[in-house]
Each structure stands twice: as C-alpha cells, then as structure tokens.
Design an enzyme around this catalytic site. Structure first.
Site, PDB file in Angstrom:
ATOM      1  CG  HIS A  60     -46.119  -8.960  43.848  1.00  0.00           C
ATOM      2  ND1 HIS A  60     -46.272  -9.554  45.085  1.00  0.00           N
ATOM      3  CD2 HIS A  60     -47.327  -8.435  43.520  1.00  0.00           C
ATOM      4  CE1 HIS A  60     -47.528  -9.370  45.495  1.00  0.00           C
ATOM      5  NE2 HIS A  60     -48.182  -8.699  44.568  1.00  0.00           N
TER       6      HIS A  60
ATOM      7  CB  SER B 165     -41.273 -22.716  39.548  1.00  0.00           C
ATOM      8  OG  SER B 165     -42.011 -21.536  39.726  1.00  0.00           O
TER       9      SER B 165
HETATM   10  C1  GAR Z   1     -44.361 -16.680  42.636  1.00  0.00           C
HETATM   11  O1  GAR Z   1     -45.648 -16.647  42.072  1.00  0.00           O
HETATM   12  C2  GAR Z   1     -43.924 -15.281  43.071  1.00  0.00           C
HETATM   13  O2  GAR Z   1     -44.356 -14.287  42.193  1.00  0.00           O
HETATM   14  C3  GAR Z   1     -44.606 -15.165  44.410  1.00  0.00           C
HETATM   15  O3  GAR Z   1     -44.415 -16.434  45.009  1.00  0.00           O
HETATM   16  C4  GAR Z   1     -44.399 -17.421  43.975  1.00  0.00           C
HETATM   17  C5  GAR Z   1     -43.163 -18.278  44.160  1.00  0.00           C
HETATM   18  O4  GAR Z   1     -43.180 -19.368  43.301  1.00  0.00           O
HETATM   19  N1  GAR Z   1     -44.044 -14.102  45.197  1.00  0.00           N
HETATM   20  C6  GAR Z   1     -44.760 -13.299  45.955  1.00  0.00           C
HETATM   21  O5  GAR Z   1     -45.963 -13.415  46.115  1.00  0.00           O
HETATM   22  C7  GAR Z   1     -43.966 -12.198  46.656  1.00  0.00           C
HETATM   23  N2  GAR Z   1     -44.817 -11.177  47.127  1.00  0.00           N
HETATM   24  P1  GAR Z   1     -41.869 -20.224  43.081  1.00  0.00           P
HETATM   25  O6  GAR Z   1     -41.376 -20.641  44.465  1.00  0.00           O
HETATM   26  O7  GAR Z   1     -42.322 -21.413  42.271  1.00  0.00           O
HETATM   27  O8  GAR Z   1     -40.874 -19.366  42.345  1.00  0.00           O
END
Ligand code: GAR
Length: 198
Positions: A117, A21
């Site tokens: 993060h 996303s």
């Molecule tokens: C997001 O919440 C991002 O902040 C987190 O993974 C998710 C990815 O969502 N990242 C971490 O935890 C890194 N330490 P997405 O695939 O929908 O962008």
C-alpha cells in the site's frame, strides 16, 4: 552448473488490477537463484491490466476474471477462489489489486495474503494517498507491506519504507518516488515472510 530446485521455493500467486510494476519486481527477484519464491500464477480482475503482458512474457500462467462477467461480487470472488484452490499457493501477493476481499476470502487464507500500500499505514488507507500526505503537510511518506485482514489496508505490518517529502513535490513526483521504493520493499518483505514461516 547446479540447477535451481524450484520445488524448494514457496509458490506465490500475484493478484493485480493494473500496470504491474510491483509484479515485475517480484518476477525479477524470483529469477535470482537464492530467492525463496516462485510465481505460479497471476490473477487479474481486468483483462486490460498491463501486468498480464508482463507475466505472459515471463511464461507465467495468467487469468483475467472481470467483475462485470459475474452476477455478483460473491460470484466473482467464488471464481477467483476456485482458481486459487486449483493452484493451492503458499502465499498470495496483492500487487495493485484494487478490490476489497470479503472476510470469508481473507479468513480462508489467513496469514497467507500480503498487500503493498502506498502510504505509511496506519496513515492514509484507501485512495489518493500521495495527495493526502501533501495536503496534511507531512514531511515523510512511504509504503507498507502488510498481512491482509478483514479491514481495508490494515493487518499486521511486515515492512515499511520511507521517503522525504521535499517542498517542490507534487502528487506525481511523490507517487514516482514511492513507487521506486515499493519494488525493493515488496521483494524484501516476501523474502522476510517466507524465510520466517517456511
Ligand atoms: C502501487 O502503488 C500499490 O502500492 C498500489 O497500487 C499501485 C500498483 O502499481 N496499491 C494500492 O493502492 C492498494 N491499496 P503497480 O501495478 O505498478 O504495481
């Protein structure tokens, strides 16, 4: 109509592991005429990452390099590195990339890797950030975009965004609230970094 000069934009590679996303938000931003970036490639460490389909639908080159297909962590990283060297991006955006990069990798791209993060770093590096904020009785939570260095979820902060934790919040409701503000934060942070450094 004036055409957008894509060459004037910084080239960005986005690295993902999952749903994508934040990647989708960055792709949408790059469609704006005044956004200073263009996404030139997406690298995933999982071939089933939903973000790969989002990138493909936007006509962006993708590659899935799975850890299990390599004999070691360093062989896996070396393959990613070979791919990155070919693309030679100005900036690498980790967007839900759930592997820790080695010091060698990070040093090679020092000052050129951003990560998002889901916590107000330095609070709650690592996993389960939303539940940890709830367990601690925090009144506020949020997300951080930072430059990546050798430590986990550390490195200089570029931008943060805050949400209030309400009494009825669950891990899921908090995760939903934070994800919503992550998208705008990442788009703004990339603009800020590129405007400052290019
Ligand atoms: C997001 O919440 C991002 O902040 C987190 O993974 C998710 C990815 O969502 N990242 C971490 O935890 C890194 N330490 P997405 O695939 O929908 O962008």
């Amino acid at each position: 109509m004036t055409e957008i000069d894509m060459n004037a934009r910084a080239s960005v590679v986005v690295m993902i592991s999952g749903r994508g996303s934040n990647l989708a938000a960055l792709i949408a931003a790059c469609c704006q005429p005044d956004y200073p970036a263009t996404i030139v490639g997406v690298i995933s460490d999982r071939e089933d990452a939903g973000g790969l389909k989002i990138a493909e639908a936007a006509g962006i080159d993708t590659v899935a390099l799975q850890r299990g297909d390599f004999v070691s962590r360093s062989a896996h990283e070396a393959a990613i590195l070979r791919h990155l060297i070919k693309i030679d991006p100005d900036l690498i955006c980790l967007a839900g990339y759930m592997r820790i990069l080695s010091a060698d990798f990070v040093n090679r791209y020092q000052g050129k890797i951003l990560n998002i993060h889901p916590s107000l770093l330095p609070k709650y590096p690592g996993l389960n950030t939303h539940q940890r904020a709830l367990d601690a009785g925090d009144k506020e939570h949020g997300c951080t975009v930072h430059f990546v260095d050798e430590a986990l979820d550390a490195g200089p902060v570029v931008a943060q965004s805050v949400v209030r934790i309400e009494p009825g919040d669950s891990e899921k409701s908090l995760a939903d609230k934070v994800l919503k503000i992550e998208h705008a934060l990442y788009v703004d942070a990339v603009r800020k970094v590129l405007t400052k450094f290019t």
